[in-house]
Design a protein around this motif. Structure first.
Motif, PDB file in Angstrom:
ATOM      1  N   ASN A 187       7.459 -16.256  27.437  1.00  0.00           N
ATOM      2  CA  ASN A 187       8.766 -15.719  27.728  1.00  0.00           C
ATOM      3  C   ASN A 187       7.324 -15.452  29.443  1.00  0.00           C
ATOM      4  N   ALA A 188       6.788 -16.563  30.044  1.00  0.00           N
ATOM      5  CA  ALA A 188       5.906 -15.874  30.932  1.00  0.00           C
ATOM      6  C   ALA A 188       5.777 -14.552  32.138  1.00  0.00           C
ATOM      7  N   PRO A 189       6.664 -14.833  32.797  1.00  0.00           N
ATOM      8  CA  PRO A 189       7.381 -13.642  33.627  1.00  0.00           C
ATOM      9  C   PRO A 189       7.479 -12.439  32.817  1.00  0.00           C
ATOM     10  N   ALA A 190       8.819 -12.161  31.698  1.00  0.00           N
ATOM     11  CA  ALA A 190       8.205 -11.179  30.559  1.00  0.00           C
ATOM     12  C   ALA A 190       6.760 -10.511  30.840  1.00  0.00           C
ATOM     13  N   VAL A 191       6.512 -11.469  30.125  1.00  0.00           N
ATOM     14  CA  VAL A 191       4.585 -10.798  29.665  1.00  0.00           C
ATOM     15  C   VAL A 191       3.714 -10.385  30.133  1.00  0.00           C
ATOM     16  N   THR A 192       4.516 -11.109  31.320  1.00  0.00           N
ATOM     17  CA  THR A 192       3.234 -10.545  32.665  1.00  0.00           C
ATOM     18  C   THR A 192       3.465  -9.025  33.174  1.00  0.00           C
ATOM     19  N   LEU A 193       4.563  -8.732  33.779  1.00  0.00           N
ATOM     20  CA  LEU A 193       5.371  -7.652  33.642  1.00  0.00           C
ATOM     21  C   LEU A 193       5.007  -7.079  32.501  1.00  0.00           C
ATOM     22  N   TYR A 194       4.702  -6.918  31.731  1.00  0.00           N
ATOM     23  CA  TYR A 194       4.522  -6.161  30.659  1.00  0.00           C
ATOM     24  C   TYR A 194       3.167  -5.901  30.533  1.00  0.00           C
ATOM     25  N   ARG A 195       2.618  -6.359  30.535  1.00  0.00           N
ATOM     26  CA  ARG A 195       1.211  -6.501  31.017  1.00  0.00           C
ATOM     27  C   ARG A 195       0.823  -5.185  32.221  1.00  0.00           C
ATOM     28  N   GLN A 196       1.167  -5.933  33.124  1.00  0.00           N
ATOM     29  CA  GLN A 196       1.176  -4.606  34.398  1.00  0.00           C
ATOM     30  C   GLN A 196       1.706  -3.606  34.922  1.00  0.00           C
ATOM     31  N   LEU A 197       2.449  -3.752  33.539  1.00  0.00           N
ATOM     32  CA  LEU A 197       3.694  -1.645  32.875  1.00  0.00           C
ATOM     33  C   LEU A 197       1.792  -1.352  32.168  1.00  0.00           C
ATOM     34  N   GLY A 198       1.181  -1.809  31.334  1.00  0.00           N
ATOM     35  CA  GLY A 198       0.419  -1.603  30.756  1.00  0.00           C
ATOM     36  C   GLY A 198      -0.310  -1.340  29.007  1.00  0.00           C
ATOM     37  N   PHE A 199       1.995  -2.727  28.399  1.00  0.00           N
ATOM     38  CA  PHE A 199       1.691  -2.711  26.927  1.00  0.00           C
ATOM     39  C   PHE A 199       0.269  -4.507  27.043  1.00  0.00           C
ATOM     40  N   THR A 200      -0.094  -3.529  25.479  1.00  0.00           N
ATOM     41  CA  THR A 200      -1.074  -4.078  24.868  1.00  0.00           C
ATOM     42  C   THR A 200      -0.355  -4.677  23.613  1.00  0.00           C
ATOM     43  N   THR A 201      -0.799  -5.785  22.610  1.00  0.00           N
ATOM     44  CA  THR A 201      -0.776  -6.681  21.330  1.00  0.00           C
ATOM     45  C   THR A 201      -0.821  -5.991  20.906  1.00  0.00           C
ATOM     46  N   LEU A 202       0.156  -4.807  19.712  1.00  0.00           N
ATOM     47  CA  LEU A 202       0.053  -4.560  18.500  1.00  0.00           C
ATOM     48  C   LEU A 202      -0.275  -5.653  17.068  1.00  0.00           C
ATOM     49  N   ARG A 203       0.473  -6.965  17.496  1.00  0.00           N
ATOM     50  CA  ARG A 203       0.413  -8.426  16.250  1.00  0.00           C
ATOM     51  C   ARG A 203       1.336  -9.057  16.947  1.00  0.00           C
ATOM     52  N   GLU A 204       1.154 -10.287  16.662  1.00  0.00           N
ATOM     53  CA  GLU A 204       2.025 -11.594  17.203  1.00  0.00           C
ATOM     54  C   GLU A 204       2.624 -11.598  15.988  1.00  0.00           C
ATOM     55  N   PHE A 205       3.853 -12.734  15.124  1.00  0.00           N
ATOM     56  CA  PHE A 205       4.570 -12.825  14.626  1.00  0.00           C
ATOM     57  C   PHE A 205       4.772 -14.031  15.198  1.00  0.00           C
ATOM     58  N   ASP A 206       6.015 -14.927  14.010  1.00  0.00           N
ATOM     59  CA  ASP A 206       6.753 -15.430  14.855  1.00  0.00           C
ATOM     60  C   ASP A 206       7.811 -15.350  13.552  1.00  0.00           C
ATOM     61  N   ALA A 207       9.319 -16.179  14.700  1.00  0.00           N
ATOM     62  CA  ALA A 207      11.196 -15.560  14.106  1.00  0.00           C
ATOM     63  C   ALA A 207      10.747 -17.499  14.110  1.00  0.00           C
ATOM     64  N   TYR A 208      11.769 -17.341  12.881  1.00  0.00           N
ATOM     65  CA  TYR A 208      11.550 -18.538  12.707  1.00  0.00           C
ATOM     66  C   TYR A 208      12.926 -18.639  12.245  1.00  0.00           C
ATOM     67  N   VAL A 209      13.388 -19.977  12.980  1.00  0.00           N
ATOM     68  CA  VAL A 209      14.809 -20.684  12.801  1.00  0.00           C
ATOM     69  C   VAL A 209      15.266 -21.719  12.303  1.00  0.00           C
ATOM     70  N   TRP A 210      16.430 -22.316  11.385  1.00  0.00           N
ATOM     71  CA  TRP A 210      16.876 -23.787  11.429  1.00  0.00           C
ATOM     72  C   TRP A 210      18.247 -23.602  11.380  1.00  0.00           C
ATOM     73  N   GLU A 211      18.165 -24.405  11.964  1.00  0.00           N
ATOM     74  CA  GLU A 211      20.347 -25.084  11.473  1.00  0.00           C
ATOM     75  C   GLU A 211      20.755 -26.283  11.353  1.00  0.00           C
ATOM     76  N   ALA A 212      21.739 -26.812  11.122  1.00  0.00           N
ATOM     77  CA  ALA A 212      21.569 -27.447   9.856  1.00  0.00           C
ATOM     78  C   ALA A 212      22.155 -29.049  11.157  1.00  0.00           C
TER      79      ALA A 212
END
Length: 212
Positions: A187-212
């Motif tokens: 979600n590049a637009p959101a990430v760009t906004l949050y960086r501009q506001l001063g947010f920094t990354t503490l951790r990267e993780f994955d959300a996993y989804v399975w659909e039948a």
């Protein structure tokens, strides 16, 4: 263990948001079970040492109240239609699902204690809600942004930034020391906004989804 779970009669979808584990720790396991992985970022803003939010005019920003739930659910469904986050959280795909999401955020402590004082909405000119930010208290002096979304017709107008400036100034004035949030890396637009506001990354993780 996941095999029997996936074979459960009537089970059509599994979502796993495992922030405590790095993608390299579980990625291969979920991939073998046909889960799709979505990279997520856990971000933090230090309210004491990070950039100070510009003074935000509160004009047009309403504090969250219970009567906004239906309009807020409509906003969520509109904002996430065709959005990558609707693949991660299927509650965003319908009015009923969005109502459940809001109910969980506002009334249950899974995302902390809902903080109405820093949560706000901006009305659309023709009625409804054009933009919304919801936040909760997860520690005595730490808040977490649980939802921020803007209606398709309200984008590129700085509405999300206004809501953030309002929320951050409110939290800082009340003695909070930090704010966190999670965002999908794609979600590049959101990430760009949050960086501009001063947010920094503490951790990267994955959300996993399975659909039948």
């Amino acid at each position: 263990m996941m095999g029997p779970l996936q074979a459960t009669p009537g089970l059509r979808r599994i979502e796993a948001h495992l922030m405590s584990y790095r993608p390299t720790e579980l990625g291969a396991i979920f991939s073998r079970r046909s889960f799709q992985a979505f990279r997520r970022l856990f971000l933090l803003l230090d309210l004491h040492h990070g950039p100070t939010a510009a003074a935000a005019a509160d004009h047009g920003i309403e504090r969250w109240q219970a009567g906004l739930s239906e309009a807020a659910a409509e906003l969520i469904q509109q904002a996430y239609e065709g959005h990558i986050d609707s693949l991660i959280n299927d509650q965003y795909r319908s009015q009923a699902g969005s109502i459940r999401f809001l109910h969980n955020v506002v009334h249950f402590p899974g995302c902390g204690d809902f903080d109405a004082a820093s949560s706000g909405v901006i009305r659309a000119p023709g009625g409804g809600i054009a933009a919304m930010l919801l936040a909760s208290r997860v520690q005595a002096d730490v808040a977490h942004v649980t939802q921020v979304c803007v209606a398709p017709g309200g984008r590129q107008r700085g509405l999300a930034r206004r809501l953030f400036q309002h929320a951050l100034n409110n939290l800082r004035s009340r003695g909070f020391r930090a704010v966190t949030l999670t965002v999908t890396a794609a979600n590049a637009p959101a990430v760009t906004l949050y960086r501009q506001l001063g947010f920094t990354t503490l951790r990267e993780f994955d959300a996993y989804v399975w659909e039948a």
